[in-house]
Motif scaffolding. Sequence first.
Motif, PDB file in Angstrom:
ATOM      1  N   GLY A 172       0.485  -1.068   0.459  1.00  0.00           N
ATOM      2  CA  GLY A 172      -0.232  -0.013  -0.181  1.00  0.00           C
ATOM      3  C   GLY A 172       1.117   0.488   0.524  1.00  0.00           C
ATOM      4  O   GLY A 172       0.239   2.350  -0.560  1.00  0.00           O
ATOM      5  N   PHE A 210       2.020   2.017  -3.463  1.00  0.00           N
ATOM      6  CA  PHE A 210       1.194   2.506  -4.036  1.00  0.00           C
ATOM      7  C   PHE A 210       0.912   4.020  -4.412  1.00  0.00           C
ATOM      8  O   PHE A 210       1.036   4.354  -5.058  1.00  0.00           O
ATOM      9  CB  PHE A 210       0.343   1.573  -4.441  1.00  0.00           C
ATOM     10  N   LEU A 227      -5.487   7.024  -9.375  1.00  0.00           N
ATOM     11  CA  LEU A 227      -6.070   5.806  -9.489  1.00  0.00           C
ATOM     12  C   LEU A 227      -4.841   4.709  -7.876  1.00  0.00           C
ATOM     13  O   LEU A 227      -5.545   4.321  -7.540  1.00  0.00           O
ATOM     14  CB  LEU A 227      -5.894   5.100 -10.637  1.00  0.00           C
ATOM     15  N   LEU A 228      -3.371   4.949  -8.038  1.00  0.00           N
ATOM     16  CA  LEU A 228      -2.598   4.442  -7.497  1.00  0.00           C
ATOM     17  C   LEU A 228      -2.540   5.159  -6.399  1.00  0.00           C
ATOM     18  O   LEU A 228      -3.011   4.210  -5.439  1.00  0.00           O
ATOM     19  CB  LEU A 228      -1.167   4.174  -8.317  1.00  0.00           C
ATOM     20  N   ALA A 284      -5.401   6.140  -4.863  1.00  0.00           N
ATOM     21  CA  ALA A 284      -7.109   5.614  -4.474  1.00  0.00           C
ATOM     22  C   ALA A 284      -5.810   4.162  -3.482  1.00  0.00           C
ATOM     23  O   ALA A 284      -6.905   3.465  -2.677  1.00  0.00           O
ATOM     24  CB  ALA A 284      -7.959   5.923  -5.511  1.00  0.00           C
ATOM     25  N   TYR A 285      -6.025   3.064  -4.863  1.00  0.00           N
ATOM     26  CA  TYR A 285      -5.451   2.171  -3.903  1.00  0.00           C
ATOM     27  C   TYR A 285      -4.319   2.189  -3.088  1.00  0.00           C
ATOM     28  O   TYR A 285      -4.890   1.041  -1.912  1.00  0.00           O
ATOM     29  CB  TYR A 285      -5.425   0.806  -5.012  1.00  0.00           C
ATOM     30  N   GLY A 286      -3.249   2.671  -3.416  1.00  0.00           N
ATOM     31  CA  GLY A 286      -2.757   2.909  -2.140  1.00  0.00           C
ATOM     32  C   GLY A 286      -3.504   3.299  -0.447  1.00  0.00           C
ATOM     33  O   GLY A 286      -3.395   2.635   0.777  1.00  0.00           O
ATOM     34  N   ILE A 346      -6.660   2.787   0.270  1.00  0.00           N
ATOM     35  CA  ILE A 346      -6.987   2.028   0.652  1.00  0.00           C
ATOM     36  C   ILE A 346      -6.877   0.331   1.680  1.00  0.00           C
ATOM     37  O   ILE A 346      -7.212   0.308   2.198  1.00  0.00           O
ATOM     38  CB  ILE A 346      -8.189   1.588  -0.161  1.00  0.00           C
ATOM     39  N   THR A 347      -5.932   0.182   0.653  1.00  0.00           N
ATOM     40  CA  THR A 347      -4.813  -0.810   1.018  1.00  0.00           C
ATOM     41  C   THR A 347      -4.319  -0.675   2.752  1.00  0.00           C
ATOM     42  O   THR A 347      -3.451  -1.456   3.447  1.00  0.00           O
ATOM     43  CB  THR A 347      -3.700  -0.682   0.133  1.00  0.00           C
ATOM     44  N   ARG A 375      -7.289   0.740   5.028  1.00  0.00           N
ATOM     45  CA  ARG A 375      -8.101  -0.711   5.257  1.00  0.00           C
ATOM     46  C   ARG A 375      -8.508  -1.381   6.776  1.00  0.00           C
ATOM     47  O   ARG A 375     -10.027  -1.185   7.140  1.00  0.00           O
ATOM     48  CB  ARG A 375      -7.212  -2.340   4.917  1.00  0.00           C
TER      49      ARG A 375
END
Length: 132
Positions: free
Chosen positions: A67, A70, A88-89, A91-93, A95-96, A99
């Motif tokens: 995370g 990213f 986009l990267l 957002a994924y990082g 969330i990871t 979490r």
Amino acid sequence: MVSLTDFQRIGVGLVGFGIFFVFFGMLLYFDSVLLAFGNILFLSGLVFIIGFRRTFTFFFQRPKLKGTSFFLGGVIIVLMRWPILGMLLEAYGFITLFRSFFPVAFGFLGSLVNIPVLTKLLQKLGGSSSIV
């Protein structure tokens, strides 16, 4: 009531402005300057709130390295003026990385809100409405 030091108050302000600039940059069709400024303010505010050492240990724990890579990679790509891919990267990082905090946050929001439909929705998303 939680007591905050002066550095933590500055950090809360920086995080707030960082989130504002990120959302404002997204509203203005992914303006890379506003997104980069918001990212820098958000990260510096986080350092002010929890301290440099805690921030470093949070981001660079072994289970959170994916995370972190990213998220920080997305920040770098936004700074290189590729805002959509960078966000986009990020957002994924994000969330990871965060979490494990989402159920607590949703539960806290569910306990604050007295609207029955919204409380049921937040309980489903967060697991339960208790903070403990």
